[in-house]
Design an enzyme around this catalytic site. Structure first.
Site, PDB file in Angstrom:
ATOM      1  CG  HIS A   1      -2.030  -1.033   1.122  1.00 14.54           C
ATOM      2  ND1 HIS A   1      -2.975  -1.034   0.119  1.00 14.54           N
ATOM      3  CD2 HIS A   1      -2.312  -2.106   1.918  1.00 14.54           C
ATOM      4  CE1 HIS A   1      -3.805  -2.061   0.293  1.00 14.54           C
ATOM      5  NE2 HIS A   1      -3.423  -2.724   1.373  1.00 14.54           N
TER       6      HIS A   1
ATOM      7  CG  ASP B   1      -8.447  -5.691   3.268  1.00 11.44           C
ATOM      8  OD1 ASP B   1      -9.164  -4.893   2.652  1.00 11.44           O
ATOM      9  OD2 ASP B   1      -7.210  -5.702   3.177  1.00 11.44           O
TER      10      ASP B   1
ATOM     11  CD  GLU C   1      -5.029  -8.849   4.103  1.00 13.19           C
ATOM     12  OE1 GLU C   1      -5.144  -7.614   4.103  1.00 13.19           O
ATOM     13  OE2 GLU C   1      -4.301  -9.470   3.308  1.00 13.19           O
TER      14      GLU C   1
ATOM     15  CD  GLN D   1      -0.732  -8.675   5.288  1.00  9.74           C
ATOM     16  OE1 GLN D   1       0.266  -7.973   5.419  1.00  9.74           O
ATOM     17  NE2 GLN D   1      -1.858  -8.220   4.776  1.00  9.74           N
TER      18      GLN D   1
END
Length: 263
Positions: A47, A178, A152, A150
Site C-alpha cells: 500500500h 479487509d 484478511e 495475512q
C-alpha cells in the site's frame, strides 16, 4: 556479529513486540522510528510506492539501528520473495492469502530445499557476502526468518486451522480492515469477534505468533492482552500527520487567517 532473527525474537520475548509501518520512501523516518524505541518496522510494498532498492537500503539502516525488519510484499505472486530474503530481511508478510494452497506456495518459496524452493544465495547480504558459514546461513533462513501470511478474508479465517497447519509457516497476520469488508460485519458484531477468536485460538494452539495492526497505544495494549504477539501501531505517514495537525490545532485562533497582529 550474531543477530537474533524475528521468529526467534518473538519466541523468546515475554511481551508483545511493537512496530509500525513504513510508507515514506526516505531513510530519515526509519532512523527516527528506531530512536523512538520501536521493536520493528514493516516496510509496506503493498500500500505504498516502495521499491526493492528502498527496501534494501531501509533494511540496512534499520537493522544497524537495532530494529527488526519485516516487509509486506506487494502481492502473493512470490516474485519479490527471493530478493528480499537475500537482502537479509527478518521476515515477510504475504498479503491476501485465502487458501491452504496459496499459503503453502508462499511458504515454500521462503524455505530452503528439501522443505521448500528458496534459492541458495550465500554471497548475498543474507549470507554476509559469503562470510557466513553455509550451515549457519541455511539454519538462520529456515529457523529465524518469519514467514507469515495475512488472513484478511472471511473464508480464510474460517479455514484458519488448515492454513496454520502448513509446514514451515511461523507467523500469521490478521487484517482487520479487509476482514470487515469481506465479512460485512462491524468489529462490535459478535460474529466478527468469533472469527478473530478462532484465529487466535488456532495460532496459540500451534505456537504460531499472531499479529495485527492498530491505530493507537490503547488498542495495542488491548491486542496484547488478547493474545497477539506482535502489533503494528499506526504508520510513519499517520504519525507525521497527527503531529503536524496537533501543532496547528494547538496554535488555535492566534494564527488563524484574519486574526489581528500582536494579539
Amino acid at each position: 556479529m550474531t543477530r537474533l532473527g524475528f521468529a526467534r525474537r518473538l519466541a523468546s520475548a515475554r511481551r508483545c513486540l511493537v512496530g509500525t509501518w513504513v510508507k515514506i520512501p526516505a531513510l530519515e523516518p526509519v532512523e527516527i522510528l528506531a530512536d523512538a524505541g520501536f521493536d520493528f518496522i514493516v516496510i509496506d510494498q503493498e500500500h505504498a510506492p516502495l521499491t526493492f532498492e528502498f527496501a534494501y537500503q531501509a533494511t540496512v539502516v534499520a537493522q544497524g539501528a537495532g530494529l527488526s525488519v519485516l516487509v509486506r510484499v506487494p502481492d502473493r505472486s512470490g516474485s519479490h520473495l527471493q530478493r528480499l530474503l537475500d537482502a537479509g530481511v527478518d521476515g515477510i508478510l504475504v498479503p491476501r492469502v485465502t487458501s491452504v494452497a496459496e499459503a503453502s506456495a508462499a511458504v515454500r518459496q521462503m524455505l530452503f530445499s528439501p522443505g521448500g524452493d528458496r534459492g541458495l544465495g550465500t554471497t548475498s547480504r543474507a549470507g554476509r557476502w559469503g562470510g557466513t558459514p553455509r550451515a549457519e546461513y541455511l539454519r538462520f533462513g529456515d529457523e529465524e526468518v518469519m514467514r507469515a501470511v495475512q488472513l484478511e478474508d472471511r473464508a480464510a479465517l474460517e479455514a484458519a486451522d488448515e492454513i496454520l497447519d502448513v509446514a514451515g509457516l511461523n507467523g500469521v497476520f490478521l487484517g482487520l480492515g479487509d476482514l470487515q469488508l469481506s465479512s460485512g460485519l462491524a468489529p462490535s458484531d459478535p460474529e466478527f469477534q468469533k472469527l478473530v477468536d478462532r484465529l487466535l485460538t488456532a495460532a496459540q494452539a500451534r505456537g504460531v505468533p499472531a499479529g495485527t495492526a492498530v491505530q493507537n497505544a490503547a488498542q495495542a495494549r488491548e491486542a496484547a492482552d488478547r493474545g497477539y504477539r506482535y502489533v503494528m501501531v499506526s504508520n510513519d505517514t499517520s504519525l507525521l500527520r497527527s503531529a503536524a495537525t496537533s501543532v496547528v490545532a494547538d496554535l488555535g485562533s492566534r494564527f488563524a487567517e484574519g486574526a489581528p497582529h500582536g494579539v
